[in-house]
Structure formats: C-alpha cells, structure tokens
Design a protein around this motif. Structure first.
Motif, PDB file in Angstrom:
ATOM      1  N   LEU A  46       0.830  -1.205   0.000  1.00 46.08           N
ATOM      2  CA  LEU A  46       0.000   0.000   0.000  1.00 46.08           C
ATOM      3  C   LEU A  46       0.869   1.261   0.000  1.00 46.08           C
ATOM      4  O   LEU A  46       0.537   2.248  -0.661  1.00 46.08           O
ATOM      5  N   GLU A  47       1.976   1.219   0.720  1.00 45.68           N
ATOM      6  CA  GLU A  47       2.897   2.357   0.728  1.00 45.68           C
ATOM      7  C   GLU A  47       3.476   2.587  -0.669  1.00 45.68           C
ATOM      8  O   GLU A  47       3.540   3.726  -1.142  1.00 45.68           O
TER       9      GLU A  47
ATOM     10  N   THR B  12       0.774   4.094  -2.845  1.00 46.15           N
ATOM     11  CA  THR B  12       0.559   5.496  -2.509  1.00 46.15           C
ATOM     12  C   THR B  12       1.648   6.380  -3.113  1.00 46.15           C
ATOM     13  O   THR B  12       1.359   7.453  -3.652  1.00 46.15           O
ATOM     14  N   GLU B  13       2.886   5.926  -3.058  1.00 40.62           N
ATOM     15  CA  GLU B  13       3.982   6.697  -3.641  1.00 40.62           C
ATOM     16  C   GLU B  13       3.842   6.796  -5.159  1.00 40.62           C
ATOM     17  O   GLU B  13       4.083   7.858  -5.744  1.00 40.62           O
TER      18      GLU B  13
ATOM     19  N   GLN C 218       0.996   6.626  -6.830  1.00 43.94           N
ATOM     20  CA  GLN C 218      -0.137   7.534  -7.074  1.00 43.94           C
ATOM     21  C   GLN C 218       0.297   8.985  -6.907  1.00 43.94           C
ATOM     22  O   GLN C 218      -0.114   9.845  -7.691  1.00 43.94           O
ATOM     23  N   ALA C 219       1.117   9.264  -5.914  1.00 45.37           N
ATOM     24  CA  ALA C 219       1.588  10.638  -5.692  1.00 45.37           C
ATOM     25  C   ALA C 219       2.393  11.129  -6.888  1.00 45.37           C
ATOM     26  O   ALA C 219       2.233  12.273  -7.327  1.00 45.37           O
TER      27      ALA C 219
ATOM     28  N   TYR D 186      -1.690  16.909   0.338  1.00 45.98           N
ATOM     29  CA  TYR D 186      -1.549  15.467   0.132  1.00 45.98           C
ATOM     30  C   TYR D 186      -0.439  14.904   1.015  1.00 45.98           C
ATOM     31  O   TYR D 186      -0.625  13.889   1.678  1.00 45.98           O
ATOM     32  N   ARG D 187       0.700  15.583   1.039  1.00 44.51           N
ATOM     33  CA  ARG D 187       1.816  15.106   1.863  1.00 44.51           C
ATOM     34  C   ARG D 187       1.450  15.117   3.347  1.00 44.51           C
ATOM     35  O   ARG D 187       1.826  14.214   4.086  1.00 44.51           O
TER      36      ARG D 187
ATOM     37  N   ILE E   9      -0.909  12.018   4.031  1.00 45.61           N
ATOM     38  CA  ILE E   9      -0.285  10.695   4.119  1.00 45.61           C
ATOM     39  C   ILE E   9       0.878  10.667   5.102  1.00 45.61           C
ATOM     40  O   ILE E   9       1.469   9.629   5.336  1.00 45.61           O
TER      41      ILE E   9
END
Length: 62
Positions: A11-12, A15-16, A18-19, A49-50, A53
């Motif tokens: 998931l991490e 997420t990265e 996607q960012a 966003y940062r 998360i």
C-alpha cells in the motif's frame, strides 16, 4: 515478512506511485492552462496530500 506487513508495504508503494502520477498530471495541466495559477494550486494540493499521508519527503518525478 508477515502478511500484514507485506500489505502495508504494498500500500505504501502504491501510494507513492499515485503521488508521482498525480504530480505529473498536475504539472501537465498547469502547462496547458494558466501556469502561475496552476503552480500555486499544485503546491497547495501537494502540501495537503503530503500532510494527509504523513510523508514530507516523497521522491521528485524525474
């Protein structure tokens, strides 16, 4: 690695990714429109966003 830790790691990574995608798309949209306004909006969205998360050091997109 336990299955829970593996899920969290995946998931991490997601997420990265996607960012990076969001940042690239936002940059491209700013290039197509009002660059100054777009940059301000991108900076604010990136900051939010940062904060959401909990990561202040995502790698920049080359």
């Amino acid at each position: 690695m336990s299955s829970h830790l593996q899920i969290i790691a995946e998931l991490e990574a997601l997420t990265e990714t996607q960012a990076r995608i969001i940042s690239a798309l936002a940059t491209r949209l700013a290039e197509l429109g009002d660059v100054e306004t777009g940059r301000d909006e991108i900076a604010e969205a990136d900051k939010a966003y940062r904060a959401l998360i909990g990561c202040d050091e995502l790698p920049d997109i080359p």
